[in-house]
Design an enzyme around this catalytic site. Sequence first.
Site, PDB file in Angstrom:
ATOM      1  N   SER A   1       0.875  -1.183   0.000  1.00 43.71           N
ATOM      2  CA  SER A   1       0.000   0.000   0.000  1.00 43.71           C
ATOM      3  C   SER A   1       0.904   1.222   0.000  1.00 43.71           C
ATOM      4  O   SER A   1       2.063   1.143   0.445  1.00 43.71           O
ATOM      5  CB  SER A   1      -0.858   0.006   1.270  1.00 43.71           C
ATOM      6  OG  SER A   1      -1.452   1.272   1.470  1.00 43.71           O
TER       7      SER A   1
ATOM      8  N   TYR B   1      -1.991  -1.022  10.380  1.00 42.65           N
ATOM      9  CA  TYR B   1      -1.983  -1.147   8.915  1.00 42.65           C
ATOM     10  C   TYR B   1      -0.621  -0.724   8.355  1.00 42.65           C
ATOM     11  O   TYR B   1      -0.025  -1.427   7.531  1.00 42.65           O
ATOM     12  CB  TYR B   1      -3.100  -0.284   8.323  1.00 42.65           C
ATOM     13  CG  TYR B   1      -3.383  -0.552   6.862  1.00 42.65           C
ATOM     14  CD1 TYR B   1      -4.137  -1.656   6.469  1.00 42.65           C
ATOM     15  CD2 TYR B   1      -2.908   0.299   5.860  1.00 42.65           C
ATOM     16  CE1 TYR B   1      -4.416  -1.906   5.123  1.00 42.65           C
ATOM     17  CE2 TYR B   1      -3.181   0.060   4.524  1.00 42.65           C
ATOM     18  CZ  TYR B   1      -3.933  -1.045   4.165  1.00 42.65           C
ATOM     19  OH  TYR B   1      -4.203  -1.291   2.827  1.00 42.65           O
TER      20      TYR B   1
HETATM   21  N1  LIG Z   1      -8.841  -0.252  -1.432  1.00 42.04           N
HETATM   22  C1  LIG Z   1      -7.791   0.495  -1.144  1.00 42.04           C
HETATM   23  O1  LIG Z   1      -7.870   1.751  -1.096  1.00 42.04           O
HETATM   24  C2  LIG Z   1      -6.448  -0.157  -0.910  1.00 42.04           C
HETATM   25  C3  LIG Z   1      -5.299   0.653  -0.923  1.00 42.04           C
HETATM   26  C4  LIG Z   1      -4.052   0.063  -0.694  1.00 42.04           C
HETATM   27  C5  LIG Z   1      -3.950  -1.295  -0.479  1.00 42.04           C
HETATM   28  N2  LIG Z   1      -5.086  -2.059  -0.460  1.00 42.04           N
HETATM   29  C6  LIG Z   1      -4.916  -3.496  -0.218  1.00 42.04           C
HETATM   30  O2  LIG Z   1      -5.499  -4.234  -1.269  1.00 42.04           O
HETATM   31  C7  LIG Z   1      -5.825  -5.540  -0.799  1.00 42.04           C
HETATM   32  C8  LIG Z   1      -7.234  -5.878  -1.239  1.00 42.04           C
HETATM   33  O3  LIG Z   1      -8.137  -5.015  -0.589  1.00 42.04           O
HETATM   34  P1  LIG Z   1      -9.462  -4.458  -1.275  1.00 42.04           P
HETATM   35  O4  LIG Z   1      -9.365  -2.983  -1.272  1.00 42.04           O
HETATM   36  O5  LIG Z   1      -9.748  -5.160  -2.532  1.00 42.04           O
HETATM   37  O6  LIG Z   1     -10.505  -4.825  -0.113  1.00 42.04           O
HETATM   38  P2  LIG Z   1     -11.780  -5.779  -0.077  1.00 42.04           P
HETATM   39  O7  LIG Z   1     -12.259  -5.696   1.323  1.00 42.04           O
HETATM   40  O8  LIG Z   1     -12.713  -5.430  -1.173  1.00 42.04           O
HETATM   41  O9  LIG Z   1     -11.194  -7.245  -0.373  1.00 42.04           O
HETATM   42  C9  LIG Z   1     -10.440  -7.952   0.580  1.00 42.04           C
HETATM   43  C10 LIG Z   1     -10.774  -9.434   0.442  1.00 42.04           C
HETATM   44  O10 LIG Z   1      -9.907 -10.158   1.316  1.00 42.04           O
HETATM   45  C11 LIG Z   1     -10.652 -11.159   1.963  1.00 42.04           C
HETATM   46  N3  LIG Z   1     -10.009 -11.513   3.228  1.00 42.04           N
HETATM   47  C12 LIG Z   1      -9.932 -10.775   4.362  1.00 42.04           C
HETATM   48  N4  LIG Z   1      -9.293 -11.461   5.324  1.00 42.04           N
HETATM   49  C13 LIG Z   1      -8.951 -12.660   4.791  1.00 42.04           C
HETATM   50  C14 LIG Z   1      -8.266 -13.794   5.294  1.00 42.04           C
HETATM   51  N5  LIG Z   1      -7.837 -13.852   6.559  1.00 42.04           N
HETATM   52  N6  LIG Z   1      -8.073 -14.838   4.461  1.00 42.04           N
HETATM   53  C15 LIG Z   1      -8.536 -14.815   3.192  1.00 42.04           C
HETATM   54  N7  LIG Z   1      -9.195 -13.766   2.662  1.00 42.04           N
HETATM   55  C16 LIG Z   1      -9.395 -12.701   3.452  1.00 42.04           C
HETATM   56  C17 LIG Z   1     -12.025 -10.541   2.174  1.00 42.04           C
HETATM   57  O11 LIG Z   1     -13.024 -11.530   2.405  1.00 42.04           O
HETATM   58  C18 LIG Z   1     -12.204  -9.777   0.863  1.00 42.04           C
HETATM   59  O12 LIG Z   1     -12.830 -10.581  -0.122  1.00 42.04           O
HETATM   60  C19 LIG Z   1      -5.619  -5.502   0.722  1.00 42.04           C
HETATM   61  O13 LIG Z   1      -4.372  -6.089   1.039  1.00 42.04           O
HETATM   62  C20 LIG Z   1      -5.597  -4.028   1.037  1.00 42.04           C
HETATM   63  O14 LIG Z   1      -4.873  -3.726   2.208  1.00 42.04           O
HETATM   64  C21 LIG Z   1      -6.322  -1.532  -0.675  1.00 42.04           C
END
Ligand SMILES: NC(=O)c1ccc[n+]([C@@H]2O[C@H](COP(=O)([O-])OP(=O)(O)OC[C@H]3O[C@@H](n4cnc5c(N)ncnc54)[C@H](O)[C@@H]3O)[C@@H](O)[C@H]2O)c1
Length: 251
Positions: A141, A154
Site C-alpha cells: 500500500s 496497517y
Molecule cells: N482499497 C484500497 O484503497 C487499498 C489501498 C491500498 C492497499 N489495499 C490493499 O489491497 C488488498 C485488497 O483489498 P481491497 O481494497 O480489494 O478490499 P476488499 O475488502 O474489497 O477485499 C479484501 C478481500 O480479502 C478477503 N479476506 C480478508 N481477510 C482474509 C483472510 N484472513 N483470508 C482470506 N481472505 C481474506 C475478504 O473476504 C475480501 O474478499 C488488501 O491487502 C488491502 O490492504 C487496498
Amino acid sequence: MRLEGKTAIVTGAGSGIGRATAKEFAREGAKVIVGDIDGPSGEATAADIEKDGGDAHFVKVNVADYESMKNLVNQAVAHFGKLDIMHNNAGINSPPHSVMDMPIDDYQDVVNVNQNGVFYGIKAAAGAMKENGGVIVNTASIYAYIADRNRFAYHASKGAVVSMTKSAALDLARHNIRVTAIAPGLIETEIVSEWKKNPEVWGKIEKAQMRRKAGKPEEVAKLVTFLASDDASFLNAHVHYVDDGAAAFKR
Ligand SMILES: NC(=O)c1ccc[n+]([C@@H]2O[C@H](COP(=O)([O-])OP(=O)(O)OC[C@H]3O[C@@H](n4cnc5c(N)ncnc54)[C@H](O)[C@@H]3O)[C@@H](O)[C@H]2O)c1
C-alpha cells in the site's frame, strides 16, 4: 493472451482488487484459483469467470493460518497440475487507534492477515514453484511509505510487505521466482466502504487525491497482470505504485 497456459492463485479474490485481478488473469488466459475467507463471495467470483468462458475454482482460505495456506496451494496444484503465479492480496483495514491506544489483539489481527498472510503465501507458493520458476505479486500500500493518523497496525503490516518482497526476491532468485509488490493508493472497494458511507468524509478523501478521484480495482488489476506476465520478465524485488501519484505530493 499474456497468461495463456499459466495457473494462478489470487487471495482475497472474493472482492475488490483481488476479484478484479482474478477476472483479468482469466481474461488473459490463466486458470485461476480464487482464494478467500468468505465462501459466497469467492464462489461468486469463480462463477463469474466461468460464465465469461474462463477456468476458475474457489478454495476457502484463511491467509492468517499457514495450514490453510498450504491447503490452498496444494489444491491449486491438485486441480490445475502446477502453480505459476501467486497474488498475495487478501488484507484488512486497521481499527482506528493511535499507537498509544492500540489494543494488542487488534494489532495482532491486522499483522496476522496483512503481514503473516503474505509470508505464508510466499513460503507455500515458493515450495510449489521451486522446480519450474514462477511469479509472486504481493499487495502492499502507499501506507507502507506515508503515514496517516490512527492507522498504526496497517502501516506496520504494509511496511513489512515491502521488506518481505525484497528479501524473498533475493532468496528465491536461484529458483527463477520473481517477487514484486504493488502499492495501491485510494481504490474504491469494500475496505474503504466505511468512509464512503459518509459523503462528507468521502468527498474530503477524494478531494485529497491528485485528480480528485479514487481508483477502480480494474486499474490495479492491469498492473498486477503485467507484473505476473512475461512482459515484466526483468522486473523483480521492487514495489510499483498504482495511486495516481498520491504518494508523490504533500497534502
Ligand atoms: N482499497 C484500497 O484503497 C487499498 C489501498 C491500498 C492497499 N489495499 C490493499 O489491497 C488488498 C485488497 O483489498 P481491497 O481494497 O480489494 O478490499 P476488499 O475488502 O474489497 O477485499 C479484501 C478481500 O480479502 C478477503 N479476506 C480478508 N481477510 C482474509 C483472510 N484472513 N483470508 C482470506 N481472505 C481474506 C475478504 O473476504 C475480501 O474478499 C488488501 O491487502 C488491502 O490492504 C487496498
